[in-house]
Design a protein around this motif. Sequence first.
Motif, short mmCIF file in Angstrom:
data_model
loop_
_atom_site.label_atom_id
_atom_site.label_comp_id
_atom_site.label_asym_id
_atom_site.label_seq_id
_atom_site.Cartn_x
_atom_site.Cartn_y
_atom_site.Cartn_z
N PRO A 61 0.81 -1.22 0.00
CA PRO A 61 0.00 0.00 0.00
C PRO A 61 0.84 1.28 0.00
O PRO A 61 0.46 2.27 -0.63
CB PRO A 61 -0.82 -0.09 1.29
CG PRO A 61 -0.55 -1.41 1.89
CD PRO A 61 0.52 -2.08 1.14
N ALA A 62 1.98 1.27 0.69
CA ALA A 62 2.82 2.47 0.73
C ALA A 62 3.37 2.79 -0.65
O ALA A 62 3.36 3.96 -1.07
CB ALA A 62 3.98 2.26 1.72
N GLU A 63 3.84 1.79 -1.36
CA GLU A 63 4.40 2.01 -2.69
C GLU A 63 3.33 2.46 -3.68
O GLU A 63 3.56 3.38 -4.48
CB GLU A 63 5.09 0.74 -3.20
CG GLU A 63 6.39 0.41 -2.49
CD GLU A 63 6.19 -0.27 -1.14
OE1 GLU A 63 5.05 -0.64 -0.80
OE2 GLU A 63 7.20 -0.42 -0.42
N ILE A 64 2.17 1.83 -3.63
CA ILE A 64 1.08 2.19 -4.54
C ILE A 64 0.62 3.62 -4.28
O ILE A 64 0.38 4.40 -5.21
CB ILE A 64 -0.10 1.19 -4.40
CG1 ILE A 64 0.36 -0.23 -4.73
CG2 ILE A 64 -1.27 1.61 -5.27
CD1 ILE A 64 0.89 -0.43 -6.13
N ALA A 65 0.50 4.01 -3.01
CA ALA A 65 0.08 5.37 -2.68
C ALA A 65 1.12 6.39 -3.15
O ALA A 65 0.76 7.43 -3.71
CB ALA A 65 -0.13 5.51 -1.17
N ALA A 66 2.40 6.08 -2.97
CA ALA A 66 3.45 7.00 -3.42
C ALA A 66 3.44 7.13 -4.93
O ALA A 66 3.61 8.23 -5.47
CB ALA A 66 4.81 6.53 -2.93
N ALA A 68 0.83 6.73 -6.87
CA ALA A 68 -0.38 7.49 -7.24
C ALA A 68 -0.18 8.99 -7.01
O ALA A 68 -0.54 9.80 -7.87
CB ALA A 68 -1.57 6.98 -6.43
N VAL A 69 0.41 9.35 -5.89
CA VAL A 69 0.66 10.77 -5.61
C VAL A 69 1.64 11.34 -6.61
O VAL A 69 1.45 12.44 -7.15
CB VAL A 69 1.16 10.96 -4.16
CG1 VAL A 69 1.74 12.34 -3.95
CG2 VAL A 69 0.03 10.71 -3.19
N GLY A 70 2.70 10.60 -6.91
CA GLY A 70 3.66 11.06 -7.91
C GLY A 70 3.03 11.25 -9.27
O GLY A 70 3.30 12.23 -9.97
N PHE A 84 9.12 13.94 -7.35
CA PHE A 84 10.01 13.00 -6.68
C PHE A 84 10.03 13.23 -5.17
O PHE A 84 9.98 12.29 -4.39
CB PHE A 84 11.42 13.09 -7.24
CG PHE A 84 11.59 12.41 -8.56
CD1 PHE A 84 11.27 11.08 -8.73
CD2 PHE A 84 12.09 13.11 -9.64
CE1 PHE A 84 11.42 10.44 -9.94
CE2 PHE A 84 12.25 12.49 -10.87
CZ PHE A 84 11.92 11.15 -11.03
N LEU A 85 10.12 14.49 -4.76
CA LEU A 85 10.21 14.78 -3.33
C LEU A 85 8.94 14.39 -2.58
O LEU A 85 9.00 13.80 -1.51
CB LEU A 85 10.54 16.26 -3.11
CG LEU A 85 11.94 16.69 -3.54
CD1 LEU A 85 12.10 18.20 -3.35
CD2 LEU A 85 13.01 15.94 -2.79
N SER A 86 7.79 14.73 -3.15
CA SER A 86 6.54 14.41 -2.46
C SER A 86 6.29 12.90 -2.42
O SER A 86 5.87 12.36 -1.39
CB SER A 86 5.36 15.14 -3.10
OG SER A 86 5.24 14.75 -4.46
N ALA A 87 6.53 12.21 -3.53
CA ALA A 87 6.33 10.76 -3.55
C ALA A 87 7.30 10.06 -2.61
O ALA A 87 6.92 9.13 -1.89
CB ALA A 87 6.47 10.23 -4.97
#
Length: 99
Positions: A61-66, A68-70, A84-87
């Motif tokens: 879930p952490a990787e998928i959320a990052a 998606a945000v990226g 890159f920074l936010s993800a």
Amino acid sequence: MSTIFWIIVAGAVLTYLTRAGGHLVLSRFERIHPRVEAGLNAVPAAVLTTLVAPAAMEGGPAEIAALAVGAMISLAGGGMMPMFLSATALLILLRHLLG
């Protein structure tokens, strides 16, 4: 000397030679053929894909959320560095919270 040391030295030398060799080859031409230029322009996307695809296919879930945000920041035109920074910040935070 350690075997690991020599592996690192060999990797550094080979990396330098491939980069310098590519520069030397391309600097010999006045103009680069459009197909070569298109191929070189595709390299960053190809490298990014090789980094992102495993996380997208096997990530939690952490990787998928990052991812998606990226993707959302990228599609909104936020630029590469904010994406890159936010993800990355989200990934670190979620990995810390979720374990």
